[in-house]
Motif scaffolding. Structure first.
Motif, PDB file in Angstrom:
ATOM      1  N   PHE A  91      36.033 -26.588   6.416  1.00 13.72           N
ATOM      2  CA  PHE A  91      35.766 -27.990   5.581  1.00 13.72           C
ATOM      3  C   PHE A  91      36.858 -29.055   6.334  1.00 13.72           C
ATOM      4  O   PHE A  91      36.446 -30.016   6.474  1.00 13.72           O
ATOM      5  N   VAL A  92      37.937 -28.414   6.784  1.00 16.58           N
ATOM      6  CA  VAL A  92      38.977 -29.407   7.443  1.00 16.58           C
ATOM      7  C   VAL A  92      38.539 -29.725   8.850  1.00 16.58           C
ATOM      8  O   VAL A  92      38.527 -30.933   9.484  1.00 16.58           O
ATOM      9  N   GLY A  93      38.626 -28.548   9.639  1.00 18.57           N
ATOM     10  CA  GLY A  93      38.568 -28.923  11.062  1.00 18.57           C
ATOM     11  C   GLY A  93      37.146 -29.268  11.538  1.00 18.57           C
ATOM     12  O   GLY A  93      36.985 -30.144  12.502  1.00 18.57           O
ATOM     13  N   PHE A  94      35.961 -28.747  10.752  1.00 18.26           N
ATOM     14  CA  PHE A  94      34.813 -29.596  11.345  1.00 18.26           C
ATOM     15  C   PHE A  94      34.156 -30.529  10.298  1.00 18.26           C
ATOM     16  O   PHE A  94      33.080 -31.286  10.659  1.00 18.26           O
ATOM     17  N   ARG A  97      37.377 -33.481  10.098  1.00 18.16           N
ATOM     18  CA  ARG A  97      37.475 -34.035  11.641  1.00 18.16           C
ATOM     19  C   ARG A  97      36.310 -34.634  12.509  1.00 18.16           C
ATOM     20  O   ARG A  97      36.569 -35.393  13.225  1.00 18.16           O
ATOM     21  N   TRP A  98      35.205 -33.988  11.710  1.00 19.31           N
ATOM     22  CA  TRP A  98      34.002 -34.895  12.325  1.00 19.31           C
ATOM     23  C   TRP A  98      33.962 -36.277  11.915  1.00 19.31           C
ATOM     24  O   TRP A  98      33.289 -37.127  12.548  1.00 19.31           O
ATOM     25  N   TYR A  99      34.235 -36.520  10.611  1.00 19.49           N
ATOM     26  CA  TYR A  99      34.607 -37.834  10.104  1.00 19.49           C
ATOM     27  C   TYR A  99      35.406 -38.869  10.974  1.00 19.49           C
ATOM     28  O   TYR A  99      35.200 -39.920  11.355  1.00 19.49           O
ATOM     29  N   ILE A 114      37.307 -28.692  19.991  1.00 19.71           N
ATOM     30  CA  ILE A 114      38.672 -28.019  20.310  1.00 19.71           C
ATOM     31  C   ILE A 114      39.611 -27.799  19.028  1.00 19.71           C
ATOM     32  O   ILE A 114      40.028 -26.903  18.290  1.00 19.71           O
ATOM     33  N   ASN A 115      39.664 -29.044  18.374  1.00 17.88           N
ATOM     34  CA  ASN A 115      40.423 -29.256  17.224  1.00 17.88           C
ATOM     35  C   ASN A 115      39.923 -28.510  15.938  1.00 17.88           C
ATOM     36  O   ASN A 115      40.609 -27.894  15.219  1.00 17.88           O
ATOM     37  N   GLY A 116      38.675 -28.499  15.845  1.00 16.47           N
ATOM     38  CA  GLY A 116      37.860 -27.866  14.649  1.00 16.47           C
ATOM     39  C   GLY A 116      38.146 -26.195  14.943  1.00 16.47           C
ATOM     40  O   GLY A 116      38.742 -25.614  14.017  1.00 16.47           O
TER      41      GLY A 116
END
Length: 140
Positions: A91-94, A97-99, A114-116
């Motif tokens: 939910f948070v990582g992909f 962060r995609w937003y 990488i962040n995801g």
């Protein structure tokens, strides 16, 4: 919501948030993110505000632990915690962060991926720690 178990879990989660965030994003991530920053200049502070970092970690750990307690159905296994952490990391990582990738020049696509992945690892470990606290404290 303010049970002994939830408060201990919040404390453990806040410590992991601080230490794990440093390990994953500062130590490991700094070399992985090199060259994948976006075009925004001055986006990151040279020295993070540690007080607000800790406050954010406590708030996040409290919310994470509280939601976990509502969804776990009194079964506090490591696999339940890891699954919950994986879903939150997704939910948070992909998701979130995609937003950021879509609307801001924070990172390129590689940096976003990488962040995801780092978010998945971070929240899986947080889920495992949370489930362990709930399992130990409730049974004590």
């Amino acid at each position: 919501m303010f049970s002994k178990t939830n408060l201990i879990s919040t404390l453990v989660g806040a410590v992991w948030s601080y230490v794990g965030g440093y390990l994953l994003w500062s130590m490991l991530g700094s070399s992985l993110f090199a060259g994948h920053e976006g075009t925004a200049t001055g986006l990151w502070k040279e020295t993070p505000d540690q007080v607000h970092n800790i406050i954010a970690g406590v708030i996040m750990a409290f919310a994470f632990s509280t939601i976990y307690s509502k969804l776990s159905n009194s079964e506090h296994s490591i696999s339940n915690g890891a699954t919950y952490g994986l879903l939150v990391g997704l939910f948070v990582g992909f998701g979130e962060r995609w937003y950021d990738f879509a609307f801001a020049n924070m990172m390129d696509m590689t940096g976003t991926i990488i962040n995801g992945i780092l978010n998945l690892v971070f929240y899986c470990i947080l889920g495992i720690l949370t489930s362990m606290v709930y399992n130990k404290v409730k049974s004590a």
